[in-house]
Scaffold this motif. Structure first.
Motif, short mmCIF file in Angstrom:
data_model
loop_
_atom_site.label_atom_id
_atom_site.label_comp_id
_atom_site.label_asym_id
_atom_site.label_seq_id
_atom_site.Cartn_x
_atom_site.Cartn_y
_atom_site.Cartn_z
N ALA A 45 0.82 -1.22 0.00
CA ALA A 45 0.00 0.00 0.00
C ALA A 45 0.85 1.26 0.00
O ALA A 45 0.47 2.27 -0.63
N THR A 190 0.52 -6.71 -7.22
CA THR A 190 0.79 -5.51 -6.44
C THR A 190 -0.05 -4.33 -6.90
O THR A 190 -0.60 -3.58 -6.08
N ARG A 194 -2.98 -2.64 -4.61
CA ARG A 194 -2.85 -1.23 -4.25
C ARG A 194 -4.08 -0.43 -4.70
O ARG A 194 -4.61 0.40 -3.95
#
Length: 380
Positions: A45, A190, A194
């Motif tokens: 994050a 990822t 995110r």
């Protein structure tokens, strides 16, 4: 001699058996796996912040300390809010016991006036105690608090992952030459995780602000706490807002009566259903890559495996499993289509020869059936 292929039914059965054994093993070490996945999700994050610092040539220790401080601040805030909410519920539970008994007695008299004053009805109403419901809600908060209270392990994991994140990023980039499918799958994981966290946080803040406003107007006790609880439960797919609705609706019933409880339920449904079902999916788009059925099943499975933390991390966990087992395999495009609910992209046509146009014979090659002329020998 041609090798015999294993039947697909046997492959599916072996895969299902391996999945059950793996999930049981993860459940056995859930106290370790849960914090590891939470730390990984938080590092993902804040990776844009680390990338921004790296592009501006900040020192390495700054690239580690600043994202770590942001994550620790968020974790400390969640622990403080959950602790305060659990403590307030413990204080409020005995306060409303007398009011609820009075409400049950009034309901019994009302049912008796309609001719339903049987012993079974009285027994059922008497056995329904809101203190038990408050204890259930308090137990859920305590479970979440118990997971987040292992801050030492989470902090150590966050520090280690923050130090290794730049190295892992370079390793994935280098592996793209030999394993492009795996590298692309990890990068997709990822980016999707995110984007899911960012969109869910933004719309969770909007829903929480509206919920706090409604609860304050209706004079429900502790509106700010229930707004923060609504933000946390917003990360639980499908049923998150229902979990965040139970405590304020129950307090609305005990403090303001059935009318207040009904207004709280209507307001929560209107706010959360409109935002999460109609507006949020348009912004989320293909970030998750999971169909509605797959999302709900992942919630059930990961909540069973890891408890409340598994419910909070159901989407990132499912995205990680998809990246490692499906997206990294070039032969599993139809499996990915079944999970995402979207048809795979059609294969691209080769640009060497246009489709439907037969290749013309070479100008130097003789046409079929034509006599071949004898070539003169070169002059000396």
């Amino acid at each position: 001699m041609l090798p015999q292929r294993i039947p697909r039914a046997l492959v599916a059965m072996l895969g299902a058996a391996a999945a059950v054994v793996t999930l049981a093993g993860i459940q056995a070490v859930g106290s370790i796996v849960g914090p590891v996945i939470l730390a990984l999700t938080l590092v993902i994050a804040v990776s844009p912040l680390r990338g921004w610092l790296s592009r501006h040539r900040a020192p390495v220790w700054v690239q580690v300390v600043v994202p770590l401080a942001v994550v620790l601040f968020v974790l400390a805030g969640m622990v403080a809010v959950l602790s305060l909410a659990a403590a307030q519920l413990a204080i409020l539970a005995p306060t409303y016991s007398t009011q609820f008994r009075t409400m049950v007695a009034d309901l019994q008299h009302w049912a008796a006036g309609l001719g339903y004053g049987s012993e079974q009805l009285n027994k059922a109403l008497s056995s329904f105690d809101p203190g038990k419901m408050i204890e259930v809600a308090q137990g859920v908060l305590s479970s979440l608090l118990g997971v987040l209270s292992s801050l030492f392990l989470i902090v150590v994991l966050l520090l280690a992952m923050s130090l290794d994140a730049p190295v892992f990023s370079r390793i994935v980039d280098a592996a793209a030459a030999e394993r492009p499918q795996l590298a692309e799958a990890l990068k997709s994981f990822t980016s999707r995780t995110r984007r899911y966290l960012v969109v869910s946080t933004i719309f969770g803040l909007i829903c929480s602000a509206l919920d706090v406003t409604v609860l304050a107007i209706l004079s429900v006790p502790l509106p700010l706490l229930w707004g923060v609880l609504a933000l946390i439960t917003n990360y639980i797919p499908n049923i998150g807002f229902i979990l965040g609705l139970v405590p304020p609706a129950l307090l609305g019933l005990l403090d303001g009566g059935p009318r207040t409880m009904l207004l709280v339920i209507i307001a929560y449904i209107a706010i959360n259903v409109v935002i999460q079902s109609f507006i949020q999916p348009k912004f989320l788009g293909d970030a998750v890559g999971l169909s509605t059925t797959a999302t709900f099943l992942s919630l059930i499975i990961w909540a069973w495996v890891l408890g409340p933390l598994g419910a909070l991390l159901a989407i990132p966990l499912s995205l990680l499993v998809r990246a490692l087992l499906i997206d990294s395999d070039p032969d599993s495009k139809w499996t990915a289509a079944l999970i995402s609910g979207r048809l795979p992209d059609p294969p691209e046509k080769s640009s060497a020869e246009p489709s439907g146009t037969p290749s013309e014979p070479s100008a130097e090659a003789p046409a079929e059936g034509a006599p071949v002329k004898a070539q003169r020998p070169p002059r000396a």
